[in-house]
Write a protein that holds these residues in place. Structure first.
Motif: not given
Length: 322
Positions: A268-277, A279-288, A294-297
């Motif tokens: 949902q974050g990717l939808i709200d942020m229009q695919g800004d990976v 920005e969403v990485q800062g939220f999800s805290r994924h290392e890469s 993968i979520y975006n695809d």
């Protein structure tokens, strides 16, 4: 750390072999609290596989030779595969066993290490998680009593902060504002500890909960058991699973578990942020950022779009045949 030195009188000291319990404690004592809990959890499952507990498994393991130990590791790995555990779970548990074997060898408890290779972790196949209608039903299913408010803040942590279940289980009252006001300290995976900034709504929900629950001791669990003899005790990772399952049952929804809520939040974050990976990485805290991709695809179903494009060409060529 326990000492491997024993007094030998006035003449000096002599070395002694550590007990299995001491080897285990040195191993667990060398890592962060969150990692320690994960290691204890994994070694406990090895104990279940051997028909004993965690300490019993360690005692058995340290009596084996190189071939027997690796045969045991392979047998456990096969048993997990037969139980249809995910590749990530199998890899993590075997990784814990491999790490312990290296620590045991380092102190001379054994002369071998586990050499069985960890299984390759397959990429996420379904990262969408529950849709927004289900999320709303889950929050609506939380009551206004102590248990209901606990359930509500649990969903806040799992969904609005996208915490992993071990991070929720490890969270204490003192982690709120631990290093900086308006943040929540989270140990994260590996060395990825972080102070997560709390938005106004989340901060208010956590504040209301701590006041309602009377949480004043910094070491008190942020979410805890609210019934039975274990009242006030922290929720285990399995306990987090159980509470989410109960909430889903009350909400009359299916296919909901803690990590699915994290998947849903990131998608949902990717939808709200229009695919800004980024920005969403800062939220999800994924290392890469590749993991977020993968979520975006999956969200955009890019593979299906390519397939449809190719199919149109093939279909068009077929129509042009005489």
């Amino acid at each position: 750390m326990t000492s491997a030195l024993a007094p030998r009188g006035a003449g000096g000291i002599q070395l002694r072999r550590q007990t299995p319990e001491e080897v285990l404690e040195d191993f667990l004592g060398s890592v962060k609290p969150a990692t320690r809990k994960a290691y204890e959890y994994d070694l406990g499952y090895l104990g279940k596989h051997l028909g004993t507990d965690r300490d019993g498994a360690i005692r058995i393991l340290l009596t084996l030779d190189r071939g027997q130990a690796n045969a045991l590791a392979q047998e456990w790995l096969n048993a997990m595969a037969e139980a249809k555990l995910s590749s990530a779970t199998r890899a993590r548990r075997l990784g814990t066993l491999r790490s312990f074997s290296r620590a045991a060898r380092l102190v001379g408890a054994v002369d071998w290490t586990i050499e069985v290779k960890r299984p390759k972790v397959r990429a996420y196949r379904n990262t969408k998680g529950p849709d927004q209608e289900v999320i709303h039903k889950l929050f609506a299913a939380c009551g206004d009593d102590l248990a209901g408010r606990r359930d509500h803040v649990l969903l806040v942590l799992l969904y609005l902060l996208a915490l992993r279940r071990f991070e929720v289980a490890a969270a204490t009252c003192g982690d709120v504002g631990r290093n900086e006001e308006g943040t929540l300290y989270v140990p994260g995976k590996g060395d990825n500890e972080r102070d997560i900034p709390l938005g106004e709504y989340v901060a208010d929900q956590i504040d209301q909960w701590t006041k309602l629950a009377g949480l004043t001791n910094p070491t008190a669990p942020l979410v805890f058991r609210v019934s039975g003899r274990g009242f006030g005790q922290p929720l285990s990772k399995d306990g987090v699973d159980y509470v989410v399952e109960r909430i889903a049952k009350r909400a009359k929804v299916k296919h909901v578990w803690p990590h699915a809520l994290r998947h849903s939040a990131i998608t949902q974050g990717l939808i709200d942020m229009q695919g800004d990976v980024v920005e969403v990485q800062g939220f999800s805290r994924h290392e890469s950022v590749d993991t977020v991709m993968i979520y975006n695809d999956n969200r955009k179903r890019l593979g299906l779009r390519v397939q449809d494009s190719l199919a149109l060409r093939v279909a068009g060529a077929a129509k042009e045949k005489p």
